[in-house]
Scaffold this motif. Structure first.
Motif, PDB file in Angstrom:
ATOM      1  N   TRP A 184       0.837  -1.175   0.042  1.00 15.91           N
ATOM      2  CA  TRP A 184      -0.114  -0.025  -0.151  1.00 15.91           C
ATOM      3  C   TRP A 184       0.935   0.960  -0.089  1.00 15.91           C
ATOM      4  O   TRP A 184       1.907   1.431   0.900  1.00 15.91           O
ATOM      5  N   PRO A 185       0.812   2.257  -1.045  1.00 19.16           N
ATOM      6  CA  PRO A 185      -0.139   2.125  -1.969  1.00 19.16           C
ATOM      7  C   PRO A 185      -0.024   0.771  -2.941  1.00 19.16           C
ATOM      8  O   PRO A 185       1.127   0.270  -2.925  1.00 19.16           O
ATOM      9  N   PRO A 186      -0.703   0.480  -3.752  1.00 21.95           N
ATOM     10  CA  PRO A 186      -0.722  -1.085  -4.383  1.00 21.95           C
ATOM     11  C   PRO A 186       0.368  -0.713  -5.583  1.00 21.95           C
ATOM     12  O   PRO A 186       0.675   0.479  -6.115  1.00 21.95           O
ATOM     13  N   THR A 187       0.963  -1.821  -5.866  1.00 21.76           N
ATOM     14  CA  THR A 187       1.907  -1.862  -6.857  1.00 21.76           C
ATOM     15  C   THR A 187       1.408  -2.666  -8.257  1.00 21.76           C
ATOM     16  O   THR A 187       1.784  -2.665  -9.404  1.00 21.76           O
ATOM     17  N   LYS A 188       0.433  -3.571  -7.707  1.00 28.17           N
ATOM     18  CA  LYS A 188      -0.117  -4.430  -8.887  1.00 28.17           C
ATOM     19  C   LYS A 188      -0.885  -3.545  -9.876  1.00 28.17           C
ATOM     20  O   LYS A 188      -1.650  -2.662  -9.482  1.00 28.17           O
ATOM     21  N   TRP A 189      -0.956  -3.854 -11.135  1.00 27.18           N
ATOM     22  CA  TRP A 189      -1.390  -2.722 -12.099  1.00 27.18           C
ATOM     23  C   TRP A 189      -3.035  -2.791 -11.847  1.00 27.18           C
ATOM     24  O   TRP A 189      -3.737  -2.072 -12.054  1.00 27.18           O
ATOM     25  N   SER A 190      -3.575  -3.999 -11.742  1.00 24.91           N
ATOM     26  CA  SER A 190      -5.185  -4.168 -11.638  1.00 24.91           C
ATOM     27  C   SER A 190      -5.548  -3.293 -10.377  1.00 24.91           C
ATOM     28  O   SER A 190      -6.682  -2.952 -10.609  1.00 24.91           O
ATOM     29  N   ILE A 212       2.539  10.716   2.611  1.00 20.78           N
ATOM     30  CA  ILE A 212       3.410   9.628   2.315  1.00 20.78           C
ATOM     31  C   ILE A 212       2.922   8.542   1.009  1.00 20.78           C
ATOM     32  O   ILE A 212       3.461   8.171   0.027  1.00 20.78           O
ATOM     33  N   PHE A 213       1.745   8.256   1.079  1.00 18.89           N
ATOM     34  CA  PHE A 213       0.825   7.312   0.445  1.00 18.89           C
ATOM     35  C   PHE A 213       1.031   8.077  -1.031  1.00 18.89           C
ATOM     36  O   PHE A 213       1.153   7.515  -2.120  1.00 18.89           O
ATOM     37  N   LEU A 214       0.656   9.338  -1.276  1.00 15.97           N
ATOM     38  CA  LEU A 214       0.441  10.330  -2.538  1.00 15.97           C
ATOM     39  C   LEU A 214       1.922  10.075  -3.144  1.00 15.97           C
ATOM     40  O   LEU A 214       2.051  10.102  -4.392  1.00 15.97           O
ATOM     41  N   SER A 215       2.882  10.611  -2.316  1.00 14.81           N
ATOM     42  CA  SER A 215       4.473  10.735  -2.980  1.00 14.81           C
ATOM     43  C   SER A 215       4.911   9.094  -3.374  1.00 14.81           C
ATOM     44  O   SER A 215       5.662   8.943  -4.314  1.00 14.81           O
ATOM     45  N   GLY A 216       4.231   7.996  -2.499  1.00 13.58           N
ATOM     46  CA  GLY A 216       4.673   6.633  -2.925  1.00 13.58           C
ATOM     47  C   GLY A 216       4.174   6.472  -4.541  1.00 13.58           C
ATOM     48  O   GLY A 216       4.940   5.752  -5.176  1.00 13.58           O
ATOM     49  N   LEU A 217       2.847   6.990  -4.764  1.00 17.59           N
ATOM     50  CA  LEU A 217       2.397   6.882  -6.216  1.00 17.59           C
ATOM     51  C   LEU A 217       3.038   7.381  -7.161  1.00 17.59           C
ATOM     52  O   LEU A 217       3.374   7.036  -8.091  1.00 17.59           O
ATOM     53  N   LEU A 218       3.669   8.758  -6.690  1.00 13.71           N
ATOM     54  CA  LEU A 218       4.381   9.352  -7.576  1.00 13.71           C
ATOM     55  C   LEU A 218       5.823   8.632  -7.747  1.00 13.71           C
ATOM     56  O   LEU A 218       6.558   8.940  -8.999  1.00 13.71           O
ATOM     57  N   ALA A 250      -2.871  12.462  -8.186  1.00 16.66           N
ATOM     58  CA  ALA A 250      -2.085  12.566  -7.002  1.00 16.66           C
ATOM     59  C   ALA A 250      -1.611  14.247  -6.827  1.00 16.66           C
ATOM     60  O   ALA A 250      -1.324  14.400  -5.679  1.00 16.66           O
ATOM     61  N   PHE A 251      -0.999  14.592  -7.753  1.00 17.04           N
ATOM     62  CA  PHE A 251      -0.698  16.133  -7.794  1.00 17.04           C
ATOM     63  C   PHE A 251      -1.858  17.098  -6.970  1.00 17.04           C
ATOM     64  O   PHE A 251      -1.458  17.962  -6.212  1.00 17.04           O
ATOM     65  N   GLU A 252      -3.130  16.816  -7.998  1.00 15.55           N
ATOM     66  CA  GLU A 252      -4.288  17.691  -7.330  1.00 15.55           C
ATOM     67  C   GLU A 252      -4.462  17.450  -5.859  1.00 15.55           C
ATOM     68  O   GLU A 252      -4.818  18.306  -4.994  1.00 15.55           O
ATOM     69  N   ALA A 253      -4.504  16.043  -5.504  1.00 13.17           N
ATOM     70  CA  ALA A 253      -4.819  15.660  -4.039  1.00 13.17           C
ATOM     71  C   ALA A 253      -3.670  16.374  -3.129  1.00 13.17           C
ATOM     72  O   ALA A 253      -3.993  17.007  -2.022  1.00 13.17           O
ATOM     73  N   LEU A 254      -2.189  16.246  -3.554  1.00 10.51           N
ATOM     74  CA  LEU A 254      -1.427  17.143  -2.515  1.00 10.51           C
ATOM     75  C   LEU A 254      -1.736  18.484  -2.635  1.00 10.51           C
ATOM     76  O   LEU A 254      -1.266  19.139  -1.593  1.00 10.51           O
ATOM     77  N   ALA A 255      -2.147  19.161  -3.554  1.00  9.64           N
ATOM     78  CA  ALA A 255      -2.497  20.582  -3.786  1.00  9.64           C
ATOM     79  C   ALA A 255      -3.282  20.699  -2.519  1.00  9.64           C
ATOM     80  O   ALA A 255      -3.313  22.008  -1.951  1.00  9.64           O
ATOM     81  N   ALA A 256      -4.368  20.063  -2.304  1.00  4.39           N
ATOM     82  CA  ALA A 256      -5.282  20.118  -0.987  1.00  4.39           C
ATOM     83  C   ALA A 256      -4.761  19.923   0.277  1.00  4.39           C
ATOM     84  O   ALA A 256      -5.397  20.105   1.308  1.00  4.39           O
ATOM     85  N   ALA A 257      -3.575  19.293   0.259  1.00  2.00           N
ATOM     86  CA  ALA A 257      -2.878  18.993   1.772  1.00  2.00           C
ATOM     87  C   ALA A 257      -2.699  20.102   2.496  1.00  2.00           C
ATOM     88  O   ALA A 257      -1.996  21.050   1.828  1.00  2.00           O
TER      89      ALA A 257
END
Length: 316
Positions: free
Chosen positions: A165-171, A210-216, A229-236
């Motif tokens: 988590w965050p997931p790495t599997k494409w599905s 941390i999770f959002l930056s992990g996605l990035l 993810a960038f839009e979500a970080l903008a609201a942090a």
């Protein structure tokens, strides 16, 4: 005729905007809304014609995400204002949509990533540099191969029920919402049924970030997810642009630092910083402090190549 009527009538027969064009238009409109409302004295041009040109430009989305905010100081060259973290992150979201290349990897394939990591001792000394290449199984069912700081190893396949988590599997990545608010709630609730109606608490935001930056950190993501993810970080809360500009991998860069750790605190004195091109807001990589063998380093890392391949050790 007012500007709203002009916007309604402007090229009404034109085809719908693409997602990327709409994101850039929304970004430019947001910038226009944040600008001072007082008229700017421009020789030979009135305020209303300028506004009409800006409205038409938003409708056409015929511009990039680059925005320069200038003040009329009476000097020959305008003085640029410091942009906000929200501006940079929303610009990065628009740029991600504009430049992304949609991919649909098969479950039996691998995600290839080539990343450069550089370490400079804070106390001074030579820079150490590593070029790491990694191959990650798309569905986690095959062994992967990872290099980090030059250390190479095989990574076993996931066992039934295992994951990250965050997931790495494409599905699982494809199941993450591309609405920024829903993405925040989904990452916050860590795989459970997301409560989209509940606001994220102050003490939950550091982990969400941390999770959002992990996605990035993923070199390849489903369409629209990086932008979300960038839009979500903008609201942090607590996200800020660091003063001054820096050079990063051949670019003039802006640094954005985000809250991490106890509520209301942030990494300072070299803490984790996301870096963006100062003109396009393209995401470049990150810098942070790292410790190794009793030495404190300024560490930079950035992706130089990525793609989808059929087997380990194959390159796109």
């Amino acid at each position: 005729m007012n500007e709203i009527e002009l916007l309604r009538e402007w090229d009404a027969d034109a085809p719908p905007l693409s997602d990327a064009a709409r994101a850039r238009a929304r970004f430019r409109l947001h910038q226009a809304m944040q600008a001072p409302t007082a008229p700017v004295a421009v020789p030979g041009v009135g305020r209303r014609p300028l506004l009409r040109i800006a409205v038409a430009g938003v409708a056409a989305a015929a511009v990039t995400a680059t925005v320069v905010v200038a003040q009329n100081t009476g000097e020959q060259a305008p003085r640029t204002q410091t942009v906000s973290a929200t501006t940079v992150l929303r610009g990065a979201a628009a740029e991600a949509l504009r430049t992304e290349k949609p991919v649909a990897p098969r479950d039996d394939q691998f995600i290839y990533t080539k990343e450069v990591i550089e370490r400079r001792p804070v106390s001074g000394g030579p820079v150490k540099k590593w070029v790491d290449e990694s191959w990650s199984s798309v569905d986690g069912s095959k062994k992967g191969y990872v290099s980090e700081l030059g250390y190479k190893q095989w990574v076993p396949a996931f066992k039934p029920g295992q994951g990250t988590w965050p997931p790495t599997k494409w599905s699982e990545l494809k199941e993450l919402p591309t609405d920024p608010g829903k993405l925040t709630a989904t990452l916050r609730d860590m795989g459970g049924k997301p409560d989209y109606g509940r606001p994220t608490r102050a003490d939950e935001w550091p982990m969400v970030e941390i999770f959002l930056s992990g996605l990035l950190r993923h070199s390849v993501l489903p369409k629209g997810l990086r932008s979300a993810a960038f839009e979500a970080l903008a609201a942090a809360p607590g996200v800020k642009v660091l003063p001054g500009r820096t050079e990063f991998n051949g670019h003039t860069a802006l640094g954005v630092q985000y809250v991490i750790g106890p509520p209301g605190t942030s990494w300072k004195d070299g803490g984790r910083t996301l870096l963006f091109d100062a003109e396009t807001y393209q995401y470049l990589g990150l810098r942070e402090r790292a410790t190794g063998k009793n030495t404190v380093y300024d560490q930079s890392q950035y992706v130089v190549a990525s793609g989808v391949v059929d087997r380990v050790f194959q390159r796109p």
